[in-house]
Design an enzyme around this catalytic site. Sequence first.
Site, PDB file in Angstrom:
ATOM      1  N   HIS A  22    -149.427   0.376-153.920  1.00 44.11           N
ATOM      2  CA  HIS A  22    -149.323  -0.996-154.426  1.00 44.11           C
ATOM      3  C   HIS A  22    -147.880  -1.190-155.002  1.00 44.11           C
ATOM      4  CE1 HIS A  22    -153.741  -1.248-154.518  1.00 44.11           C
ATOM      5  NE2 HIS A  22    -153.628  -0.107-154.740  1.00 44.11           N
ATOM      6  N   TYR A  64    -143.747  -8.860-156.701  1.00 44.39           N
ATOM      7  CA  TYR A  64    -143.686  -8.298-155.486  1.00 44.39           C
ATOM      8  C   TYR A  64    -142.398  -8.340-154.838  1.00 44.39           C
ATOM      9  CZ  TYR A  64    -148.728  -9.162-156.107  1.00 44.39           C
ATOM     10  OH  TYR A  64    -150.078  -9.171-156.554  1.00 44.39           O
TER      11      TYR A  64
END
Length: 152
Positions: free
Chosen positions: A103, A26
């Site tokens: 995303h 991430y």
Amino acid sequence: MTPSHRLLLVNGPNLNLLGTREPEVYGHETLEDVERLVTATAAQSGFEVRAVQSNHEGVLIDAIHAAREDCTGIVINPGGLTHTSVVLRDALSGVALPVAEVHISDISRREPFRQHSYVADVALVHVMGEGVQGYASAVERLIDVIAGQADG
Ligand code: CA2
């Protein structure tokens, strides 16, 4: 600011942890960095942003319903609810605003349980696997969609 100049930014469960763990998936940016990036990107086109992050599905749904009153588009990273939540999908389809689904990771290349999105077919814009920068692409593409709707 008129309603036609505001986006709702929704970040789902656990995205408050951005920048604290799993940087290999991430990245290092925090949720605050994401909200700053989205706000700055939208401002280039004269849009303001209302940001909500919650670990509670109902809070997200209430924010989406409220967007009917004063927003013209929604940028959403539903987090894990992407793969589980019919009610979130129903809320998005119920408000009938243009939606961009973002995303950070490329969910099409991760575990099989992440490869289905309940949100995908109610969203007009899809961005995945571009890291946090993908939020900026999503904002730009969503604003193009909104501008196209206004023209035509
Ligand atoms: O890639 C994405 O943006 C996801 O929506 C992120 C969700 C995940 O469940 C989706 O499959 C894909 C997870 C968000 C949790 O984020 C964390 C960040 C740092 C540390 C722990 C969790």
